[in-house]
Design a protein around this motif. Structure first.
Motif, PDB file in Angstrom:
ATOM      1  N   UNK A 119     -22.961  -9.184  25.605  1.00  0.00           N
ATOM      2  CA  UNK A 119     -23.650  -9.298  26.903  1.00  0.00           C
ATOM      3  C   UNK A 119     -24.542 -10.548  26.898  1.00  0.00           C
ATOM      4  N   UNK A 120     -23.885 -11.703  26.805  1.00  0.00           N
ATOM      5  CA  UNK A 120     -24.598 -12.947  26.522  1.00  0.00           C
ATOM      6  C   UNK A 120     -25.471 -13.434  27.672  1.00  0.00           C
ATOM      7  N   UNK A 121     -25.266 -12.902  28.864  1.00  0.00           N
ATOM      8  CA  UNK A 121     -26.178 -13.265  29.952  1.00  0.00           C
ATOM      9  C   UNK A 121     -27.601 -12.834  29.615  1.00  0.00           C
ATOM     10  N   UNK A 122     -27.735 -11.801  28.788  1.00  0.00           N
ATOM     11  CA  UNK A 122     -29.074 -11.372  28.362  1.00  0.00           C
ATOM     12  C   UNK A 122     -29.784 -12.494  27.609  1.00  0.00           C
ATOM     13  N   UNK A 123     -29.060 -13.176  26.728  1.00  0.00           N
ATOM     14  CA  UNK A 123     -29.664 -14.248  25.941  1.00  0.00           C
ATOM     15  C   UNK A 123     -30.048 -15.425  26.829  1.00  0.00           C
ATOM     16  N   UNK A 124     -29.187 -15.752  27.797  1.00  0.00           N
ATOM     17  CA  UNK A 124     -29.520 -16.862  28.698  1.00  0.00           C
ATOM     18  C   UNK A 124     -30.749 -16.515  29.540  1.00  0.00           C
ATOM     19  N   UNK A 125     -30.797 -15.280  30.054  1.00  0.00           N
ATOM     20  CA  UNK A 125     -31.960 -14.864  30.845  1.00  0.00           C
ATOM     21  C   UNK A 125     -33.222 -14.789  29.981  1.00  0.00           C
ATOM     22  N   UNK A 126     -33.054 -14.350  28.733  1.00  0.00           N
ATOM     23  CA  UNK A 126     -34.187 -14.264  27.812  1.00  0.00           C
ATOM     24  C   UNK A 126     -34.820 -15.644  27.616  1.00  0.00           C
ATOM     25  N   UNK A 147     -10.325 -31.902   2.508  1.00  0.00           N
ATOM     26  CA  UNK A 147     -10.309 -30.499   2.061  1.00  0.00           C
ATOM     27  C   UNK A 147     -11.675 -29.933   1.714  1.00  0.00           C
ATOM     28  N   UNK A 148     -12.591 -30.785   1.294  1.00  0.00           N
ATOM     29  CA  UNK A 148     -13.914 -30.284   0.925  1.00  0.00           C
ATOM     30  C   UNK A 148     -14.769 -29.971   2.150  1.00  0.00           C
ATOM     31  N   UNK A 149     -14.352 -30.461   3.325  1.00  0.00           N
ATOM     32  CA  UNK A 149     -15.151 -30.261   4.537  1.00  0.00           C
ATOM     33  C   UNK A 149     -14.251 -29.842   5.712  1.00  0.00           C
ATOM     34  N   UNK A 150     -13.603 -28.677   5.634  1.00  0.00           N
ATOM     35  CA  UNK A 150     -12.735 -28.241   6.739  1.00  0.00           C
ATOM     36  C   UNK A 150     -13.527 -28.009   8.019  1.00  0.00           C
ATOM     37  N   UNK A 151     -12.912 -28.359   9.147  1.00  0.00           N
ATOM     38  CA  UNK A 151     -13.561 -28.219  10.450  1.00  0.00           C
ATOM     39  C   UNK A 151     -12.605 -27.557  11.433  1.00  0.00           C
ATOM     40  N   UNK A 152     -13.184 -27.016  12.507  1.00  0.00           N
ATOM     41  CA  UNK A 152     -12.374 -26.454  13.599  1.00  0.00           C
ATOM     42  C   UNK A 152     -12.852 -27.074  14.908  1.00  0.00           C
ATOM     43  N   UNK A 153     -11.958 -27.110  15.879  1.00  0.00           N
ATOM     44  CA  UNK A 153     -12.289 -27.678  17.180  1.00  0.00           C
ATOM     45  C   UNK A 153     -12.755 -26.554  18.109  1.00  0.00           C
ATOM     46  N   UNK A 154     -13.938 -26.739  18.684  1.00  0.00           N
ATOM     47  CA  UNK A 154     -14.496 -25.741  19.586  1.00  0.00           C
ATOM     48  C   UNK A 154     -14.846 -26.385  20.917  1.00  0.00           C
ATOM     49  N   UNK A 155     -14.637 -25.648  21.995  1.00  0.00           N
ATOM     50  CA  UNK A 155     -15.067 -26.083  23.317  1.00  0.00           C
ATOM     51  C   UNK A 155     -16.149 -25.133  23.811  1.00  0.00           C
ATOM     52  N   UNK A 156     -17.016 -25.632  24.675  1.00  0.00           N
ATOM     53  CA  UNK A 156     -18.067 -24.784  25.236  1.00  0.00           C
ATOM     54  C   UNK A 156     -17.551 -24.159  26.526  1.00  0.00           C
ATOM     55  N   UNK A 157     -17.739 -22.834  26.622  1.00  0.00           N
ATOM     56  CA  UNK A 157     -17.273 -22.116  27.801  1.00  0.00           C
ATOM     57  C   UNK A 157     -18.105 -22.516  29.031  1.00  0.00           C
ATOM     58  N   UNK A 158     -17.536 -22.349  30.226  1.00  0.00           N
ATOM     59  CA  UNK A 158     -18.275 -22.691  31.449  1.00  0.00           C
ATOM     60  C   UNK A 158     -19.569 -21.873  31.566  1.00  0.00           C
ATOM     61  N   UNK A 159     -20.506 -22.317  32.410  1.00  0.00           N
ATOM     62  CA  UNK A 159     -21.791 -21.616  32.534  1.00  0.00           C
ATOM     63  C   UNK A 159     -21.684 -20.253  33.206  1.00  0.00           C
ATOM     64  N   UNK A 160     -20.564 -19.943  33.802  1.00  0.00           N
ATOM     65  CA  UNK A 160     -20.352 -18.617  34.406  1.00  0.00           C
ATOM     66  C   UNK A 160     -19.060 -18.019  33.892  1.00  0.00           C
ATOM     67  N   UNK A 161     -19.010 -16.688  33.874  1.00  0.00           N
ATOM     68  CA  UNK A 161     -17.798 -16.011  33.445  1.00  0.00           C
ATOM     69  C   UNK A 161     -17.917 -15.453  32.042  1.00  0.00           C
ATOM     70  N   UNK A 162     -16.782 -15.031  31.492  1.00  0.00           N
ATOM     71  CA  UNK A 162     -16.752 -14.422  30.166  1.00  0.00           C
ATOM     72  C   UNK A 162     -17.194 -15.422  29.105  1.00  0.00           C
ATOM     73  N   UNK A 163     -18.115 -14.977  28.243  1.00  0.00           N
ATOM     74  CA  UNK A 163     -18.643 -15.777  27.138  1.00  0.00           C
ATOM     75  C   UNK A 163     -19.277 -17.078  27.647  1.00  0.00           C
ATOM     76  N   UNK A 164     -19.914 -17.025  28.798  1.00  0.00           N
ATOM     77  CA  UNK A 164     -20.494 -18.218  29.415  1.00  0.00           C
ATOM     78  C   UNK A 164     -21.458 -18.914  28.468  1.00  0.00           C
ATOM     79  N   UNK A 165     -21.267 -20.217  28.310  1.00  0.00           N
ATOM     80  CA  UNK A 165     -22.161 -21.024  27.503  1.00  0.00           C
ATOM     81  C   UNK A 165     -21.909 -20.974  26.005  1.00  0.00           C
ATOM     82  N   UNK A 166     -21.056 -20.051  25.542  1.00  0.00           N
ATOM     83  CA  UNK A 166     -20.759 -19.970  24.112  1.00  0.00           C
ATOM     84  C   UNK A 166     -19.698 -20.994  23.724  1.00  0.00           C
TER      85      UNK A 166
END
Length: 368
Positions: free
Chosen positions: A96-103, A262-281
């Motif tokens: 319920x991540x909107x709680x964190x944004x409102x907090x 190999x010593x520093x593996x990384x993953x590609x992440x995108x930021x979710x839109x400000x509204x909707x499921x997982x907003x801002x994550x």
């Protein structure tokens, strides 16, 4: 004038069990829940934080998040000054991540407009971002002894059974009627201790005895006052006719791993839109279909895509079926080209995932 069957009489016209408040207070002081990390404080910041975390979340989950959050943000000033990413990272997994944004927004308003001091009345507290009537009442009652009733889901169930309340709680008019009854049941001229114990007692009763299924009526301190029990209809209350319609969706997630170093593996992440499921994550790139995911990847990369085990994830209004597909990139040249065809985002080292806010199923997938 007669009333239609099933229609509730006005709050002032009902015969209320006036002994309810005293029995509840005495029971809470003697047998209520103890030892939770947010108990025993009159600090509005700590009460507010715990109340927000406990919304639709089990005590066992909050018990681990609450002390970690306080250690990082011990007061409203430190929370207000934090970056959004820092707040979401610490909240990650609690849901319920909107709680964190409102907090976060609420903390900023308290610092900017109230000199870092929370208002003392429930009415004034409700003007702050993300603070609803029940949370405002809890802060005002616990911290200042205001004679105001909380009315969250557990309390609605307790009072609906106590009063055999026939109103449909999916309707706003019935919710208002029950709130008026809740106010009428409050202890008269309570001390701060009594108001705190009464408020906590409502929470404890709903969480431990007057539960949704298999309520422990034999152990209830107010069983003799309960009208639903007297009618042998405890399971009938609360009444709520509107049912939640759940949607089922399938998402395809692209897990791109940079293994060129190999010593520093990384993953590609995108930021979710400000509204909707997982907003801002931050999240793995999301596609509506497998075909859309394949179309996004260069033709030379498609044979390297590896389907992983699908994951089911439940949200309040939706059931998600997540289909991750992994792609390992092992040369720096391929990594450079991936930056051009991947959706907007950034590389994040696997050992730095705790520093970004991630949805729980995505974090679990990356840990695996």
């Amino acid at each position: 004038m007669s009333r239609s069957p099933g229609l509730q009489p006005p709050a002032a016209a009902r015969v209320l069990p006036l002994a309810f408040a005293r029995r509840l207070i005495d029971w809470q002081l003697k047998a209520g829940r103890r030892g939770m990390p947010w108990q025993g404080t009159r600090d509005p910041y700590r009460v507010w934080l715990s109340e927000v975390m406990l919304q639709q979340t089990q005590v066992s989950s909050v018990s681990s998040y609450y002390p970690r959050f306080l250690a990082r943000f011990p007061d409203v000033h430190s929370l207000a000054a934090a970056s959004s990413d820092d707040v979401m990272a610490l909240w990650s997994g609690l849901g319920y991540y909107s709680r964190a944004r409102n907090l976060h927004r609420c903390a900023q308003v308290v610092v900017a407009e109230h000199q870092g001091i929370f208002p003392t009345s429930a009415q004034a507290l409700q003007a702050l971002p993300g603070i609803g009537a029940s949370t405002a009442a809890a802060i005002a009652a616990f911290c200042h002894g205001e004679r105001v009733s909380i009315l969250d889901g557990n309390v609605r169930r307790v009072l609906s059974r106590l009063l055999a309340f026939e109103g449909d709680l999916s309707q706003l008019t019935s919710q208002r009627e029950l709130l008026a009854l809740a106010q009428a049941l409050l202890p008269v001229a309570p001390s701060l201790q009594d108001m705190s114990a009464y408020t906590q007692g409502l929470m404890d009763l709903g969480a431990t005895l007057c539960t949704r299924s298999r309520p422990n009526c034999e152990g209830c301190p107010v069983a003799g006052l309960c009208q639903a029990r007297a009618q042998a209809q405890v399971s009938r209350f609360p009444i709520k006719t509107r049912t939640l319609k759940r949607r089922h969706e399938s998402w395809w997630l692209l897990l791109v791993r940079d293994r060129s170093a190999p010593a520093m593996p990384r993953v590609w992440l995108e930021q979710r839109p400000p509204r909707g499921i997982w907003a801002g994550l931050y999240c793995l790139p999301v596609f509506d279909s497998e075909a859309a995911l394949l179309a996004a990847a260069p033709a030379s990369m498609r044979p390297k895509l590896e389907p992983l085990t699908a994951v089911a994830h439940s949200l309040t209004h939706r059931e998600l079926r997540l289909h991750p597909m992994a792609l390992d990139i092992e040369t720096s040249a391929r990594v450079a080209s991936a930056d051009r065809w991947l959706p907007a985002g950034r590389w994040v080292a696997l050992d730095a995932l705790e520093q970004v806010g991630l949805p729980a199923p995505v974090r679990q997938l990356l840990r695996g």
